[in-house]
Design a protein around this motif. Structure first.
Motif, PDB file in Angstrom:
ATOM      1  N   LEU A 111      -5.216  -4.779   9.432  1.00  0.00           N
ATOM      2  CA  LEU A 111      -5.288  -4.351   8.036  1.00  0.00           C
ATOM      3  C   LEU A 111      -4.081  -3.533   7.582  1.00  0.00           C
ATOM      4  O   LEU A 111      -3.823  -3.440   6.379  1.00  0.00           O
ATOM      5  CB  LEU A 111      -6.549  -3.503   7.817  1.00  0.00           C
ATOM      6  CG  LEU A 111      -7.873  -4.245   7.990  1.00  0.00           C
ATOM      7  CD1 LEU A 111      -9.035  -3.277   7.872  1.00  0.00           C
ATOM      8  CD2 LEU A 111      -8.006  -5.372   6.970  1.00  0.00           C
ATOM      9  N   ARG A 112      -3.339  -2.983   8.506  1.00  0.00           N
ATOM     10  CA  ARG A 112      -2.180  -2.168   8.134  1.00  0.00           C
ATOM     11  C   ARG A 112      -1.097  -3.050   7.524  1.00  0.00           C
ATOM     12  O   ARG A 112      -0.828  -4.139   8.032  1.00  0.00           O
ATOM     13  CB  ARG A 112      -1.617  -1.449   9.347  1.00  0.00           C
ATOM     14  CG  ARG A 112      -2.452  -0.285   9.742  1.00  0.00           C
ATOM     15  CD  ARG A 112      -1.738   0.578  10.773  1.00  0.00           C
ATOM     16  NE  ARG A 112      -2.612   1.655  11.161  1.00  0.00           N
ATOM     17  CZ  ARG A 112      -3.220   1.756  12.342  1.00  0.00           C
ATOM     18  NH1 ARG A 112      -3.010   0.863  13.278  1.00  0.00           N
ATOM     19  NH2 ARG A 112      -4.007   2.760  12.597  1.00  0.00           N
ATOM     20  N   PRO A 113      -0.446  -2.526   6.447  1.00  0.00           N
ATOM     21  CA  PRO A 113       0.643  -3.305   5.812  1.00  0.00           C
ATOM     22  C   PRO A 113       1.865  -3.397   6.694  1.00  0.00           C
ATOM     23  O   PRO A 113       2.111  -2.648   7.541  1.00  0.00           O
ATOM     24  CB  PRO A 113       0.935  -2.543   4.528  1.00  0.00           C
ATOM     25  CG  PRO A 113       0.303  -1.205   4.651  1.00  0.00           C
ATOM     26  CD  PRO A 113      -0.713  -1.285   5.751  1.00  0.00           C
TER      27      PRO A 113
END
Length: 63
Positions: free
Chosen positions: A61-63
């Motif tokens: 989920l981290r960009p």
């Protein structure tokens, strides 16, 4: 594995969540697993992930 009852679990929101924001998830320690639930619908249930599974989810989920 003995999973604690929901009333015994300390659910917490991210520090990135605003006080009045409606789109939040909560997490809790479930005796070696990580519980994840929708803060707007806590009675709807939760996901119970392994710690590794939760780490993988966060990495995804981290960009």
């Amino acid at each position: 594995m003995n999973t604690p009852q929901p009333s015994q679990v300390h659910w917490r929101k991210s520090t990135h969540s605003g006080a009045d924001e409606g789109n939040c998830v909560e997490v809790a320690d479930l005796n070696g697993r990580v519980g994840v639930r929708d803060s707007k619908a806590p009675a709807a249930g939760h996901l119970a992930l392994t710690r590794r599974g939760f780490a993988d989810l966060l990495a995804h989920l981290r960009p």
